[in-house]
Design an enzyme around this catalytic site. Sequence first.
Site, short mmCIF file in Angstrom:
data_model
loop_
_atom_site.label_atom_id
_atom_site.label_comp_id
_atom_site.label_asym_id
_atom_site.label_seq_id
_atom_site.Cartn_x
_atom_site.Cartn_y
_atom_site.Cartn_z
N ASP A 135 0.83 -1.20 0.00
CA ASP A 135 0.00 0.00 0.00
C ASP A 135 0.87 1.26 0.00
OD1 ASP A 135 -2.32 1.45 0.02
OD2 ASP A 135 -2.79 1.10 2.13
N ASN B 275 -10.40 -3.15 -6.91
CA ASN B 275 -9.59 -2.09 -7.54
C ASN B 275 -10.14 -1.63 -8.90
OD1 ASN B 275 -6.40 -3.24 -6.19
ND2 ASN B 275 -7.70 -1.57 -5.48
C1 FPP Z 1 -1.97 0.27 -3.33
O1 FPP Z 1 -1.45 1.57 -3.24
C2 FPP Z 1 -1.34 -0.38 -4.44
C3 FPP Z 1 -2.00 -0.96 -5.48
C4 FPP Z 1 -3.46 -1.02 -5.59
C5 FPP Z 1 -1.24 -1.54 -6.60
C6 FPP Z 1 -0.07 -2.33 -6.17
C7 FPP Z 1 0.78 -2.59 -7.34
C8 FPP Z 1 2.13 -2.54 -7.32
C9 FPP Z 1 2.91 -2.27 -6.12
C10 FPP Z 1 2.90 -2.82 -8.54
C11 FPP Z 1 2.61 -4.24 -8.91
C12 FPP Z 1 3.62 -4.80 -9.73
C13 FPP Z 1 3.41 -5.88 -10.49
C14 FPP Z 1 4.56 -6.52 -11.07
C15 FPP Z 1 2.07 -6.44 -10.80
P1 FPP Z 1 -2.45 2.77 -3.44
O2 FPP Z 1 -2.45 3.16 -4.87
O3 FPP Z 1 -3.79 2.41 -2.89
O4 FPP Z 1 -1.75 3.87 -2.57
P2 FPP Z 1 -2.50 5.01 -1.75
O5 FPP Z 1 -3.32 4.32 -0.69
O6 FPP Z 1 -1.37 5.80 -1.19
O7 FPP Z 1 -3.34 5.79 -2.73
#
Ligand code: FPP
Length: 258
Positions: free
Chosen positions: A33, A81
């Site tokens: 996250d 998501n």
């Molecule tokens: C949550 O952070 C993250 C996600 C929903 C996506 C996670 C994906 C990656 C780390 C890259 C994946 C890589 C591969 C190879 C598939 P957020 O966007 O919710 O962060 P925030 O809460 O700060 O907005």
Amino acid sequence: MVSFWKKNNEIDENNELELDLEHIPKHVAIIMDGNGRWAQQRHLPRIAGHKEGMNTVKKVTKIASDLGVKVLTLYAFSTENWKRPETEVSYLMGLPIKFFDTFVPELIENNVRVEVIGYIDQLPTATRAAVENAMEQTKDNTGMILNFALNYGGRAEITTVVQEIASKVQEGTLQVAEITTDLLSSSMMTAKLDQYQDPDVVIRTSGEIRISNFLLWQVAYSEFVFLETHWPDMNEIIFKQALVEYQQRNRRFGGLKK
Ligand code: FPP
């Protein structure tokens, strides 16, 4: 501040020495996250955070594999998501393609096998193809399993299992008395992880203290480590510190301390 909370400023390089290499958790699961907040702090678009998050995935995969972790499960995209803006969803769907395009040779070099849990039939064709290719290319590797949760949701998984079991009961091939916890475990998407189906430790970055529909069945006896660090800032020291925190826990699985 709750005691299981590791603040960045508590992470001390010397503490790394405490990591017991004989008791590395076998299955580490991570809720990655904070990509968005990492980007926001730098006045960058959210997708820049996801891109950096992908680089962190590469780093952490190598660190975990070198430490002898057996399964590393990463929550890359949840069944919820899809509610994000189309541009962000589309970028996230492109990430596995980018990741495997550049990283499969290194995965092979490190004897890492790729697996996926989630409803991959609902992914865009190119994303699904990239994931299936990576699984095929690494299927003979015998080292760590890098298990991506992609279009995965714990409630959806349990619901699917209940539907499958109910159908068998309805058609008369399964008796109600045969519905056991073992049957449910072996019906989950994690069954392919054999003896490592249930995470020993779940790590969540970026300060939120919740499970967000991740591995609901499998975390019954997992330890939880919550970090303030945003996922793109995760590094070797912080990862090892999370494992030290895990090693300090006293797991009893409902029994008494040995
Ligand atoms: C949550 O952070 C993250 C996600 C929903 C996506 C996670 C994906 C990656 C780390 C890259 C994946 C890589 C591969 C190879 C598939 P957020 O966007 O919710 O962060 P925030 O809460 O700060 O907005």
